[in-house]
Each structure stands twice: as structure tokens, then as C-alpha cells.
Scaffold this active site. Structure first.
Site, short mmCIF file in Angstrom:
data_model
loop_
_atom_site.label_atom_id
_atom_site.label_comp_id
_atom_site.label_asym_id
_atom_site.label_seq_id
_atom_site.Cartn_x
_atom_site.Cartn_y
_atom_site.Cartn_z
N GLN A 1 24.40 77.80 13.43
CA GLN A 1 25.28 77.25 14.46
C GLN A 1 24.41 76.70 15.60
O GLN A 1 23.32 76.24 15.35
CB GLN A 1 26.31 78.26 14.96
CG GLN A 1 27.38 78.60 13.92
CD GLN A 1 26.91 79.58 12.87
OE1 GLN A 1 26.43 80.65 13.20
NE2 GLN A 1 27.04 79.23 11.61
N GLY B 1 25.56 73.10 16.92
CA GLY B 1 25.28 73.24 15.49
C GLY B 1 25.05 71.89 14.84
O GLY B 1 25.15 70.84 15.50
N ASP B 2 24.71 71.92 13.56
CA ASP B 2 24.47 70.70 12.77
C ASP B 2 23.33 69.85 13.32
O ASP B 2 23.32 68.63 13.15
CB ASP B 2 25.76 69.84 12.69
CG ASP B 2 26.94 70.66 12.22
OD1 ASP B 2 26.76 71.44 11.27
OD2 ASP B 2 28.02 70.55 12.82
N ARG C 1 32.82 65.01 12.19
CA ARG C 1 32.31 65.59 13.44
C ARG C 1 32.64 64.67 14.61
O ARG C 1 32.59 63.45 14.46
CB ARG C 1 30.79 65.77 13.35
CG ARG C 1 30.39 66.78 12.30
CD ARG C 1 28.87 66.94 12.24
NE ARG C 1 28.49 67.80 11.13
CZ ARG C 1 27.44 67.59 10.33
NH1 ARG C 1 26.65 66.56 10.52
NH2 ARG C 1 27.19 68.41 9.34
N ARG D 1 33.63 98.85 14.58
CA ARG D 1 33.11 99.98 13.80
C ARG D 1 33.98 100.33 12.59
O ARG D 1 34.15 101.48 12.23
CB ARG D 1 32.89 101.20 14.71
CG ARG D 1 31.83 100.92 15.75
CD ARG D 1 31.91 101.81 16.92
NE ARG D 1 33.11 101.57 17.67
CZ ARG D 1 33.47 102.24 18.75
NH1 ARG D 1 32.71 103.22 19.19
NH2 ARG D 1 34.58 101.97 19.38
N THR E 1 31.58 80.56 18.10
CA THR E 1 31.55 81.39 16.91
C THR E 1 31.45 82.85 17.36
O THR E 1 31.47 83.13 18.57
CB THR E 1 30.42 80.96 15.94
OG1 THR E 1 30.59 81.65 14.71
CG2 THR E 1 29.03 81.21 16.51
N GLY F 1 20.23 70.00 12.35
CA GLY F 1 19.24 69.69 11.31
C GLY F 1 18.23 70.82 11.14
O GLY F 1 17.08 70.58 10.73
N LYS F 2 18.66 72.04 11.44
CA LYS F 2 17.74 73.19 11.39
C LYS F 2 17.15 73.38 9.99
O LYS F 2 15.96 73.64 9.84
CB LYS F 2 18.49 74.47 11.82
CG LYS F 2 18.94 74.42 13.27
CD LYS F 2 19.82 75.60 13.62
CE LYS F 2 21.20 75.55 13.03
NZ LYS F 2 22.12 74.55 13.60
N GLY F 3 18.01 73.24 8.96
CA GLY F 3 17.56 73.47 7.59
C GLY F 3 16.39 72.58 7.24
O GLY F 3 15.38 73.03 6.69
N GLY G 1 25.88 75.45 7.26
CA GLY G 1 25.57 74.57 6.13
C GLY G 1 24.27 73.87 6.43
O GLY G 1 24.24 72.89 7.17
N HIS G 2 23.16 74.43 5.95
CA HIS G 2 21.85 73.85 6.25
C HIS G 2 21.43 72.93 5.11
O HIS G 2 21.22 73.36 3.99
CB HIS G 2 20.83 74.98 6.48
CG HIS G 2 21.11 75.74 7.74
ND1 HIS G 2 20.33 76.75 8.22
CD2 HIS G 2 22.12 75.61 8.65
CE1 HIS G 2 20.84 77.21 9.36
NE2 HIS G 2 21.93 76.53 9.62
N THR G 3 21.30 71.64 5.46
CA THR G 3 21.06 70.63 4.43
C THR G 3 19.57 70.31 4.32
O THR G 3 18.91 70.06 5.32
CB THR G 3 21.84 69.34 4.77
OG1 THR G 3 23.20 69.71 4.99
CG2 THR G 3 21.76 68.33 3.64
P1 IMP Z 1 33.67 80.00 12.83
O1 IMP Z 1 32.33 80.51 13.20
O2 IMP Z 1 33.74 79.51 11.41
O3 IMP Z 1 34.79 80.91 13.15
O4 IMP Z 1 33.95 78.69 13.72
C1 IMP Z 1 33.99 78.73 15.15
C2 IMP Z 1 33.56 77.39 15.74
O5 IMP Z 1 32.18 77.18 15.44
C3 IMP Z 1 34.29 76.18 15.15
O6 IMP Z 1 34.38 75.18 16.15
C4 IMP Z 1 33.37 75.71 14.05
O7 IMP Z 1 33.55 74.35 13.74
C5 IMP Z 1 32.02 75.98 14.68
N1 IMP Z 1 30.97 76.25 13.69
C6 IMP Z 1 30.80 77.36 12.97
N2 IMP Z 1 29.71 77.25 12.19
C7 IMP Z 1 29.19 76.05 12.43
C8 IMP Z 1 28.04 75.37 11.95
O8 IMP Z 1 27.24 75.89 11.15
N3 IMP Z 1 27.82 74.13 12.44
C9 IMP Z 1 28.65 73.56 13.37
N4 IMP Z 1 29.72 74.16 13.86
C10 IMP Z 1 30.00 75.40 13.39
#
Ligand code: IMP
Length: 426
Positions: free
Chosen positions: A222, A12-13, A303, A143, A237, A15-17, A40-42
Site C-alpha cells: 500500500q 499505493g501502486d 485509478r 485478540r 487500510t 511500483g514497489k514490486g 498487487g506488486h507487478t
Molecule cells: P483495504 O485495505 O482492501 O481494506 O482497502 C482500503 C483502501 O486502501 C482502499 O481505498 C483501497 O483501494 C486501498 N488499497 C488497499 N490496498 C491497496 C494497494 O495495494 N494499492 C493501492 N490501494 C490499496
């Protein structure tokens, strides 16, 4: 017309946004297919920085359709705030945003369950963003969940109460204090607001668009290494973050998938717990974090940073059927005399170049190749030919290792700091 997919190849992170925003002029429709407010897409342009959580990153382009697919989980409270912030910036959200009735709702008690579950795990915690993602997907597959379409139903409140009672029973198993009464008014008000938006049967609408020849870009959230099946379980996730998730999360057949843009950082980062073979717990990692401003856009957490991991990248490429690569944050690596790239792992005393089953209890030791670094400020570079030779070599090295072209290079956070290396459109 086929549906192109853009998704993250790391944790994740990536830079998709930013890249979705850059590519949006080439598409009619942008669609999110999984995840929720954990994302969180910046986006940065014209001196503005904006973080999107649930809304597709095409929303700033007037006239483009943005769809939130059935695979997404929506927290109405976060969603309402997100829309209000966009409206305050003059974005016509109501006209251009369509929401699947089949998307599941995150209830306040999902967030409480997330927090209670993480707190009970102590050192073993996942490092969740605590947005209620895991518990809401659990209710979906179990369900029990409530969907956006249920908000239109006259007995929504009684369905809500049944589910909340289940959650209260579960919460009773934890040593966890909460005050639900404080959270419910904002939730109910936000559900009311949700009802005023355009709710659709998105699988029909999207397939109609495909048949009409409209171009669609599916925006992942993600990263592939956080996929619920293929990430280092349980440090993942709760959704399918890979290309296959597009089909499920939008109701699109696999035969309708076109280009798959795989996006990665020139190095690696991870937020939350879990294995990270190339992690640098030293001053080099600190430098990467500082230069790359590596702090979560949703939670603000620092991070973890490390060198590029080729076996992990190749694993993600395989899972996704990537057709072209996009490399982000090349500018952050400027100034390092030498750059390391992990080519293999040492695993149980053997050198391997694949992702083995157990990476949680057994350690993966990275084996590195050392490449020349570069020292040039890339902020103003507007043409790929102006990049330093060592960066060209780095690009060529990754292309050879992965067998794929890197078609876009990002050299800064702004929309404009994006170099297209070849025609990216079909
Ligand atoms: P959750 O999806 O919020 O339950 O988080 C599960 C794991 O995925 C954790 O390690 C989070 O830090 C990571 N995670 C969830 N969403 C993101 C994202 O958008 N970017 C980076 N890591 C993420």
C-alpha cells in the site's frame, strides 16, 4: 547489518514490486511486513508480467530468502494460488519462502464481513479491495484472530469454528446473503497446503540474519497515505504502512533500520474513496490513466489520477525518515506541454503547506506551480544523462522541494527500464 526499507509515499501502486525486484541482487533477504492480498506488486522482465499479492518481490531471484513477516495477513486460498502460479513458472518457492507463525489468517468470513460492511456504507464506503483485510486486522487487535501457527495445532478446527460463529453473529446484523459452505472446502484445503510450507519464528530468524551480517530489504505494501493512523481516516487500510510498521511487522528494533527508500510516481494516483487534493476529473486525468495504464492490479478498478502533491510527499517523507527517493513512471508524463506541481493547499481560506487534521470534511484546494513538460519517448533511454532537460529540471525541482536525492528513475515497466542516478547501496 541494518535493515533497509522500501515503501510507497503516496496511496499505493507506486511500483514497489518492480524496484524491489531490481534491488534484490544487492540483498540476501526480502521481507514483507504488513498488508496482505490487497496488494498487487507487478514485476515485468523477459517478456513476462507477474503480479504478487502476499509473496515478497524477491521470489524470482534464485537463492534469495523471502520472508512473510508477522505483520502480514494471509488468505490461504489466495496464497496457495499465488504459489501455484509461481511454481508453474519454475520458481522454487518452497525452498526460498519462509512464513511467520505469527502472521494472521484471513478467513472466508473475514471477506464476507468486509463485503457486508462496505455494502452497508453505501456512498460512504472506503473502496476496500474486499480481501478481508480490515476484519482480519480487527480480530488481531481484538485478540480473537487465528494465526499461521494455529494451523499446526491439533484443535485448529475447533478454534476456527469459535471464530466463525462470532463472525456469523456479526453478519446477522447486516442485510447480506452468503453461502459459507461454498467457501470452506477451498479454505481448509489451502490451510492444509500452508502446513507443508516452511513456517518460522521470523523475529528470531531475521535478527539472527542481522547478526550474521546478512542484508535485508523490507518491502512495504500500500502507501504511506493509506496508513491507518496517518492516512485520511477512515479512508485508509488497516495496517501501518510506514517505516515504523517494519519494526512491528518483522520484530526488528528501530535502531536496526538503515536506508529508507521512498518511492513515488511522477504524478499521483489513488484507487478507492477518500480525499485526493490534486485529482484531475477531466481529460488530462483520463490521459494520465490511459498512458500510465492506471488500473488496479488486484481489482482491475480504474485509478483516480492527478498531479504531484508536494505537501503530501513531504508529509510521507517526514513520517518515514526517507533517506533517498525513487521516482516512477517519468515516461508517462512525456508529451504534456506543461506539468503542474501542487506546492501548497488553500485550507479554510489560508495557504498552508502541511497536512491538516481534517481533510475529509474540509476541502484542500491545490495551489500549483507550472513547469515545462518534455516530449521524448523514454522507453529506450538507458542512461540518466540522456533524459530531456525539462525532466532533469523536474527532478531537480522535487529534490529541492524535499531536500532529498532521487537516486533511481523508472522510465517503463520492465526491469531494464530503470536508471540508477548514483550508487544506491550504503
Ligand atoms: P483495504 O485495505 O482492501 O481494506 O482497502 C482500503 C483502501 O486502501 C482502499 O481505498 C483501497 O483501494 C486501498 N488499497 C488497499 N490496498 C491497496 C494497494 O495495494 N494499492 C493501492 N490501494 C490499496
Amino acid at each position: 547489518m541494518k535493515v533497509d526499507v522500501l515503501l510507497g509515499l503516496q496511496w499505493g501502486d507506486e511500483g514497489k514490486g518492480k524496484v524491489v525486484d531490481v534491488l534484490t541482487p544487492r540483498y540476501d533477504v526480502i521481507a514483507r511486513f504488513q498488508g496482505g492480498p490487497n496488494a498487487g506488486h507487478t514485476l515485468e522482465f523477459e517478456g513476462i508480467k507477474h503480479v504478487l499479492h502476499t509473496i515478497p518481490s524477491g521470489i524470482f531471484h534464485p537463492g534469495k530468502i523471502n520472508v512473510i513477516g508477522n505483520g502480514v495477513v494471509i488468505d490461504p486460498v489466495v496464497f496457495k494460488k499465488e504459489i501455484e502460479a509461481l511454481v508453474a513458472r519454475g520458481v522454487d518457492v518452497k525452498a526460498n519462502l519462509f512464513i511467520s507463525r505469527k502472521a494472521h489468517l484471513i478467513l472466508p468470513t473475514h471477506r464476507l464481513l468486509d463485503a457486508a460492511s462496505e455494502a452497508s456504507k453505501g456512498k460512504e464506503k472506503i473502496g476496500s479491495t474486499l480481501k478481508g483485510i480490515g476484519p482480519s486486522y480487527m480480530d488481531k487487535t481484538g485478540r480473537n484472530g487465528l494465526r499461521v501457527g494455529d494451523a499446526e495445532h491439533p484443535d485448529f478446527i475447533s478454534r476456527y469454528n469459535v471464530l466463525v460463529q462470532k463472525h456469523k453473529d456479526l453478519l446477522a446484523h447486516y442485510k447480506f446473503e452468503y453461502n459459507l459452505a461454498d467457501l470452506e472446502p477451498a479454505f481448509m484445503e489451502s490451510v492444509e497446503f500452508l502446513r507443508t510450507l516452511t513456517l518460522i519464528d521470523s523475529e528470531y530468524i531475521l535478527n539472527k540474519y542481522i547478526n550474521e551480517g546478512k542484508s535485508i530489504l523490507a518491502e512495504g505494501a500500500q502507501g504511506s497515505l493509506l496508513d491507518v493512523d496517518f492516512g485520511a481516516y477512515p479512508f485508509v487500510t488497516s495496517s501501518h504502512t510506514i517505516t515504523a510498521g517494519t519494526c512491528i511487522g518483522l520484530g526488528i528494533a528501530p535502531t536496526k533500520i538503515g536506508e529508507v527508500y521512498g518511492i513515488f510516481k511522477a504524478y499521483c494516483t489513488r484507487v478507492g474513496s477518500g480525499p485526493f487534493p490534486t485529482e484531475l476529473e477531466d481529460e488530462t486525468g483520463e490521459l494520465l490513466r490511459k498512458r500510465g495504464n492506471e488500473f488496479g492490479s488486484t481489482t482491475g478498478r480504474a485509478r483516480r489520477c492527478g498531479w504531484l502533491d508536494i505537501p503530501a510527499l513531504k508529509y510521507a517523507i517526514m513520517l518515514n525518515g526517507v533517506t533517498q527517493l525513487i521516482m516512477m513512471k517519468s515516461d508517462v508524463l512525456s508529451g504534456f506541454e506543461k506539468i503542474k506541481v501542487c506546492t501548497h493547499y488553500l485550507y479554510k481560506g489560508k495557504q498552508i503547506d502541511y497536512m491538516p487534521y481534517d481533510v475529509v470534511h474540509e476541502k484542500l484546494e491545490p495551489v500549483y506551480e507550472i513547469l515545462e513538460g518534455w516530449n521524448q519517448n523514454l522507453e529506450q533511454v538507458s542512461d540518466h544523462d540522456e533524459l530531456p532537460t525539462s525532466l532533469h529540471n523536474y527532478i531537480a525541482y522535487i529534490e529541492k522541494a524535499t531536500g532529498l536525492p532521487i537516486t533511481i528513475i523508472s522510465v517503463g515497466p520492465d526491469r531494464k527500464q530503470t536508471l540508477l542516478r548514483q550508487a544506491v547501496l550504503r
